[in-house]
Structure formats: C-alpha cells, structure tokens
Write an enzyme that holds these catalytic residues in place. Structure first.
Site, short mmCIF file in Angstrom:
data_model
loop_
_atom_site.label_atom_id
_atom_site.label_comp_id
_atom_site.label_asym_id
_atom_site.label_seq_id
_atom_site.Cartn_x
_atom_site.Cartn_y
_atom_site.Cartn_z
N ASN A 124 0.84 -1.19 0.00
CA ASN A 124 0.00 0.00 0.00
C ASN A 124 0.88 1.24 0.00
O ASN A 124 2.10 1.15 0.00
CB ASN A 124 -0.99 -0.03 1.18
N LYS A 172 9.57 -17.69 -8.39
CA LYS A 172 8.79 -16.70 -9.15
C LYS A 172 7.78 -17.39 -10.06
O LYS A 172 8.14 -18.31 -10.80
CB LYS A 172 9.74 -15.83 -9.98
#
Ligand code: C5P
Length: 397
Positions: free
Chosen positions: A204, A282
């Site tokens: 955020n 990943k």
C-alpha cells in the site's frame, strides 16, 4: 536558565519575532539574537536588544567583534536555535551549508535542537527548490513550524505566513520537554508487504514517515522507543528499529513486546488481507489470467485492545471521505484510547507526503482538530495529548 539563540532573517514578519523573544524571556529563557543584514531593514537591532537585554549580533566584521570566534561562541552552550522568520534565501543557505554571514556561520556550529519557521510568498514556499531545501533540513533534524494560511503582505493568499507567536513559543518550549522519561513506547510504521512470490508483493501507499515522526518525537522527550517498521528509512538516533515485512511478522514482534510497553501507537498501514498462497519461486508468466485468493491477516490493534492492561493504545484511521465516523467506530471496536483520523483522499495529507491534517477521537468524541502540519509537528502534538490522558501517569514506570 535555558538559552535560546534567535536568528532573524529579512522578512516582513520579523516584527513577530520581537514578541516571540519577549514571551520566551518571560518563560525563563535567556535570549540572544543574531540577525541577517536584511532583517535589520525590517526591525532595528536596538529593538531586539531591548527585549533580549543583550547586544544583537549582525556583522562578523563589526568593529569590536572577534571575527575568528564570535560565531562559535554564539552557538556554544545554547539549548535551542530558532530561525524565525526564515526566508527562502536563508533556508537555501542553511540547507547547503553556506556560511556567508554571521547567522549562517553560526548555524553550522549549532548542536542544540533547531527550529525553523519559514515565512514567504506562497509561490516561493511552494517552489520545488524551497520544498527540497526544507526536506533536507527536516531530514537533518530541524523542526519545521508550518507556516499559516492567509493573506500575505503582497495580497496573495495561501500558505506562507509566519506561524503564530504561540506556535513558535510552543515549538521552542517543546525542545525542552522531557515528559516521557521512564516511559516505554512502541510505534509501528509503514505499509506491510504481503508476498505473492519471491519477487512480487501486495502493498500500500504508506511511506512510514508519520510513524517515524511519532517515534522521533517520543525519543526527543525521553521515552525508550521501539519502532517496528516496514519502511527502509534511515534509523533515527537512539531508537531501536525492528524491521518487518508482513502483517504476521509485525503482529508477532509487537505481541511479544507488548507487556513491557506503556504506549503503543499503531501508525502502520497493516494489510487486512494476504495472498492465501505464497509461491516459493517466481510464478512464470502465462497467457492465462491469475486469480489470487486473499485470506484475512490478524488485526494487531484489535488483539492489543483485547489484551490491554495498563497500556495506552493509539490507532490510525486512514479513510477516504469523512474519517470521523469511521474513527469513532474503530475506537470502540478495537478498545483503543485514541484514534488519529485522516482523509487520505485529500492531496497534501496522509500517504507519501511530509504533511498531514488529522482529527483525533477519544472516548468522549473529537479531542483535536489540527490544521495541515508537518508530520513532525503532528508527532509532537500527539505526545502532548497522550501525556495529558488520565491513564498516562498510571502505568508502571
Ligand atoms: O479499521 P482498520 O483495521 O483499518 O484500523 C486501522 C488501525 O488498525 C491502524 O492503527 C492500523 O495500524 C491497525 N491495524 C492493525 N491490524 C490490521 C489492520 C489495521 O493493527 N490487520
């Protein structure tokens, strides 16, 4: 007797500093004054000599002055250095360490708390050069006293007026406050990062600056401070920083240290959800979409509220729209003592900026509604509010 060195620069607001000097003298400060040449065009040194009862320093080359050491002598042994009003020019000189007059030479020798009160035309204040200089000074430990909004001498309206005399006096007095000595406080800061895989995360926009300002203000007033942070900002002096990344890590660190704390301020923007699955490697790109399932994170403040003994709990409510109602609900639901509410949808306050405009809610409702202030000032004022709570004296010291 505490000693203030007052630096006055050439702005029309220089006359207000006469009143500041006079008020601080009445509060028991010994005041010495150093002026720039330009400042003497607005107020005579004799006026400052009258209120400070000391000769005023202007010119390092003046007959009778010892140009070799005067600036070092002025900086030595002082308890606070206040520059008010601070012009754009002097702010730039201070930011870059120029030492081309007595005031700026003296500034380089100061090791005491430093307070800066800018005053200039709103366009000059808003200019990226001035803003960058102010950020530099703030990062070096100067406390900025936010200019007031209003009509300027030139007729322009905006932010740039020298702050009120009371605010300047309060900022100087705050440098002497030691009301948190013996208190243990924990502050959380920054937005949590919830990994999807070793490369990607959900995050955020919280920068952590509000939490750092709160932690620094507490340490300056004598508290033993732990800062649990996701932000990688420079560690403030004298503060234990515990780096964390996820909400779960923050939860574990804070809960483990909760018992020994007198005050916990949850300034961190803790993610309410995290990805249910965290890939060990990943995740490869495919032509397909990627649906991520989110599961709830622990609510740290709620748990602290449930386990509260003597601790004072302060939460934040970053909302878009009217934050007050949300704050009142949060206070009750989380069993907090104060909720600091801000509307993060308004530019210049909240996330990723140096300023914040907050309202603070306690059990009786609204207890503070402050104008747009630097985060440092919000931190300082917040501690004054916390120290005034009836519970504050009750905790174990
Ligand atoms: O309603 P919300 O949970 O967003 O309330 C925000 C307050 O609660 C902030 O002080 C924040 O640090 C804290 N919080 C928390 N744990 C969460 C979410 C928010 O401690 N999971």
């Amino acid at each position: 007797m505490p000693t203030l060195l007052l630096g006055v620069t050439g702005g029309i607001a220089a006359f207000k500093s006469v009143e500041v000097a006079s008020r601080l003298r009445k509060l028991g400060w010994e005041v010495h004054v150093v002026m720039t040449e330009a400042a003497t065009r607005f107020v005579t040194p004799l006026t400052f000599q009258g209120v400070s009862r000391h000769p005023v320093h202007v010119d390092q080359w003046a007959a009778g002055s010892d140009s070799g050491i005067e600036h070092i002598d002025l900086a030595r042994g002082i308890d606070c250095f206040l520059v008010a009003p601070a012009t754009a020019h002097t702010i730039a000189r201070l930011a870059h360490g120029l030492a081309d007059d007595l005031l700026t030479m003296t500034a380089l020798g100061v090791r005491a708390p430093m307070v800066l009160a800018p005053a200039m035309n709103p366009k000059m204040l808003d200019h990226p050069a001035t803003q960058a200089n102010l950020r530099l000074l703030e990062a070096r430990g100067w406390t900025l006293v936010t200019p007031a909004v209003g009509e300027m001498a030139c007729g322009d309206v905006g932010s740039g007026r020298l702050a009120e005399v009371e605010d300047l006096v309060a900022a100087v007095e705050a440098t002497r406050l030691r009301d948190l000595v013996g208190k243990r406080v924990l502050v959380s800061a920054g937005g949590t990062r919830e990994p999807l895989d070793p490369v990607r995360y959900l995050g955020n926009r919280s920068s952590g600056r509000m939490g750092y300002a709160i932690a620094e203000a507490a340490a300056a007033r004598g508290a033993t401070v732990t800062l649990v942070s996701t932000a990688r900002l420079p560690a403030p002096a004298g503060i234990e920083v515990v780096p964390v990344e996820t909400a779960q890590e923050m939860h574990d660190v804070i809960l483990a240290r909760y018992d020994g704390q007198d005050v916990v301020v949850m300034a961190a923007a803790v993610a309410d959800y995290r990805p249910a699955e965290r890939y060990g490697a990943k995740r490869k790109k495919t032509t397909e979409g990627w649906t991520v399932e989110l599961v709830p994170n622990p609510d740290i403040l709620y748990e602290l509220g449930q386990r509260k003994q003597h601790q004072i709990l302060v939460g934040f409510a970053a909302e878009t729209g009217d934050p007050l109602e949300a704050a009142k609900g949060k206070l009750a639901r989380k069993n907090a003592d104060l909720i600091v509410a801000n509307d993060v949808s308004v530019p210049g306050q909240g996330f990723e900026v140096e300023t914040n405009r907050v309202q603070i809610v306690g059990p009786q409702g609204l207890v503070a509604d402050w104008p747009l202030l630097s985060k440092r000032e919000v931190g300082q004022r917040l501690w004054s509010l916390i120290a005034a709570l009836p519970q504050f004296g009750a905790g174990p010291v």
